[in-house]
Design an enzyme around this catalytic site. Structure first.
Site, PDB file in Angstrom:
ATOM      1  N   ASP A  37       0.827  -1.206   0.000  1.00 20.17           N
ATOM      2  CA  ASP A  37       0.000   0.000   0.000  1.00 20.17           C
ATOM      3  C   ASP A  37       0.867   1.263   0.000  1.00 20.17           C
ATOM      4  O   ASP A  37       1.992   1.244   0.489  1.00 20.17           O
ATOM      5  CB  ASP A  37      -0.918  -0.028   1.243  1.00 20.17           C
ATOM      6  N   HIS A  54       2.354   3.526  -9.031  1.00 17.29           N
ATOM      7  CA  HIS A  54       2.140   2.102  -9.310  1.00 17.29           C
ATOM      8  C   HIS A  54       3.314   1.528 -10.108  1.00 17.29           C
ATOM      9  O   HIS A  54       3.719   0.391  -9.911  1.00 17.29           O
ATOM     10  CB  HIS A  54       0.827   1.894 -10.073  1.00 17.29           C
ATOM     11  N   LEU A 148      10.728 -20.513  -5.148  1.00 23.37           N
ATOM     12  CA  LEU A 148       9.751 -19.595  -4.539  1.00 23.37           C
ATOM     13  C   LEU A 148       8.436 -19.572  -5.320  1.00 23.37           C
ATOM     14  O   LEU A 148       8.441 -19.515  -6.554  1.00 23.37           O
ATOM     15  CB  LEU A 148      10.357 -18.179  -4.531  1.00 23.37           C
TER      16      LEU A 148
HETATM   17  C1  IPE Z   1      -5.527  -2.686  -0.198  1.00 28.25           C
HETATM   18  O1  IPE Z   1      -5.181  -1.357  -0.382  1.00 28.25           O
HETATM   19  C2  IPE Z   1      -5.525  -3.402  -1.507  1.00 28.25           C
HETATM   20  C3  IPE Z   1      -4.230  -3.596  -2.120  1.00 28.25           C
HETATM   21  C4  IPE Z   1      -3.071  -3.299  -1.621  1.00 28.25           C
HETATM   22  C5  IPE Z   1      -4.253  -4.211  -3.423  1.00 28.25           C
HETATM   23  P1  IPE Z   1      -6.275  -0.207  -0.540  1.00 28.25           P
HETATM   24  O2  IPE Z   1      -5.509   1.050  -0.683  1.00 28.25           O
HETATM   25  O3  IPE Z   1      -7.224  -0.563  -1.602  1.00 28.25           O
HETATM   26  O4  IPE Z   1      -7.020  -0.295   0.869  1.00 28.25           O
HETATM   27  P2  IPE Z   1      -7.912   0.775   1.614  1.00 28.25           P
HETATM   28  O5  IPE Z   1      -8.920   1.292   0.650  1.00 28.25           O
HETATM   29  O6  IPE Z   1      -6.988   1.857   2.088  1.00 28.25           O
HETATM   30  O7  IPE Z   1      -8.509   0.013   2.769  1.00 28.25           O
HETATM   31  C1  IPE Z   2      -1.496   0.280  -3.373  1.00 29.43           C
HETATM   32  O1  IPE Z   2      -1.326   1.646  -3.404  1.00 29.43           O
HETATM   33  C2  IPE Z   2      -1.806  -0.318  -4.709  1.00 29.43           C
HETATM   34  C3  IPE Z   2      -3.203  -0.717  -4.882  1.00 29.43           C
HETATM   35  C4  IPE Z   2      -4.123  -0.702  -3.957  1.00 29.43           C
HETATM   36  C5  IPE Z   2      -3.601  -1.180  -6.187  1.00 29.43           C
HETATM   37  P1  IPE Z   2      -2.529   2.677  -3.387  1.00 29.43           P
HETATM   38  O2  IPE Z   2      -2.906   2.984  -4.781  1.00 29.43           O
HETATM   39  O3  IPE Z   2      -3.641   2.180  -2.530  1.00 29.43           O
HETATM   40  O4  IPE Z   2      -1.841   3.934  -2.736  1.00 29.43           O
HETATM   41  P2  IPE Z   2      -2.471   4.947  -1.693  1.00 29.43           P
HETATM   42  O5  IPE Z   2      -3.014   4.135  -0.557  1.00 29.43           O
HETATM   43  O6  IPE Z   2      -3.544   5.698  -2.407  1.00 29.43           O
HETATM   44  O7  IPE Z   2      -1.319   5.801  -1.294  1.00 29.43           O
HETATM   45 MG    MG Z   3      -4.089   2.391  -0.580  1.00 27.43          MG
END
Ligand code: IPE
Ligand code: IPE
Ligand code: MG
Length: 260
Positions: A37, A54, A148
């Protein structure tokens, strides 16, 4: 373990370095699951579009997969896209859906060289064709690899997974292949997408959020959790080793009195 890391040094030149930073080579987590995240916030801090975060996050996946392989982790599950992430803007979703192809194409020679097997959990049929094809091809090409397991949770939601398992069990009961008396925890495990994998020993979530966001609710029942404020694109070998070291200092009791 020392021998194993030496013998792998052709593939993982950082093996010795990695080994030195381990607390104890004997109690490594077999299965590490990561909620990756913070990509969006990483980009925002740099006044860049979210997709740049990303893209950078994808480089981290590559780096961490290498280290997990060097250390001798058996399964690395990476939460890449949740069933709730479809709520995001179309352009962001499209970019996220293009990442498996980009990542798997460029990483494939190294995956083969390292003997890494690609797997996925999630609703594959709900993915765009290109994404599905890229994943299927990688799974097929690496299916005989014995190192792995790099397991991507893609279009994954734990509640949807549990609903599907319940429905599949009901069908078996209705067909007379299974009786209600035989439905136990083992049966449920067998009907989950993770049926062939051990339960995660260590769960890591980056970016300071302290929640599961619909990730492996059943499987994480006795997993050790480790949270960090570091954003996923900044996650590196040191942070990964720090998480493993923290895990190695935990006392897993499973409700009993082990280690008391
Ligand atoms: C969780 O992250 C999903 C992934 C890392 C793929 P999100 O960014 O979607 O989660 P929330 O919305 O903060 O709970
Ligand atoms: C995690 O990063 C990747 C996915 C959930 C796909 P985020 O896109 O959720 O990044 P933040 O949480 O907005 O910083
Ligand atoms: Mg996120």
């Amino acid at each position: 373990m020392l021998k194993k890391l030496f013998s792998k040094s052709k593939k993982g030149k950082h093996s010795l370095e990695v080994e030195e930073s381990l607390v104890n080579n004997e109690c490594l987590p077999s299965h590490i699951a990561i909620i990756m995240d913070g990509n969006g916030r990483w980009a925002k801090k740099r006044a860049m579009p979210r997709i740049a975060g990303h893209h950078e996050g994808m480089q981290t996946v590559r780096r961490i997969a290498r280290i997990a392989d060097d250390v001798g982790i058996k399964v690395l599950t990476l939460y890449a896209f949740s069933t709730e992430n479809w709520k995001r803007p179309k352009s962001e979703v499209e970019y996220l859906m293009s990442l498996p192809q980009m990542f798997l194409n460029s990483f494939m020679p190294e995956l083969m060289e390292r003997n890494i097997r690609v797997e996925m959990i999630g609703d594959k049929d709900g993915l765009p064709t290109n994404t599905k094809t890229a994943l299927n091809e990688a799974i097929e090409k690496t299916k005989n690899n014995t190192g792995l397991i790099l397991n991507f949770a893609m279009n994954y939601g734990s509640r949807a997974e549990i609903v599907k398992a319940m429905k599949d069990i009901m069908v078996e009961v209705n067909n007379g292949n299974l009786t209600l008396d035989h439905v136990d925890e083992k049966t449920i495990n067998q009907f989950l997408l993770t049926s062939s994998l051990p339960e995660p020993d260590l769960l890591i979530r980056t970016s300071g959020e302290v929640r599961l966001s619909n990730f492996m609710l059943w499987q994480l029942a006795y997993t050790e959790f480790w949270f960090t404020d570091i954003l996923w694109p900044d996650f590196n070998k040191d942070t990964f080793m720090e998480a493993i070291q923290a895990y190695q200092q935990r006392n897993r009791r499973y409700g009993g009195l082990k280690g008391e």
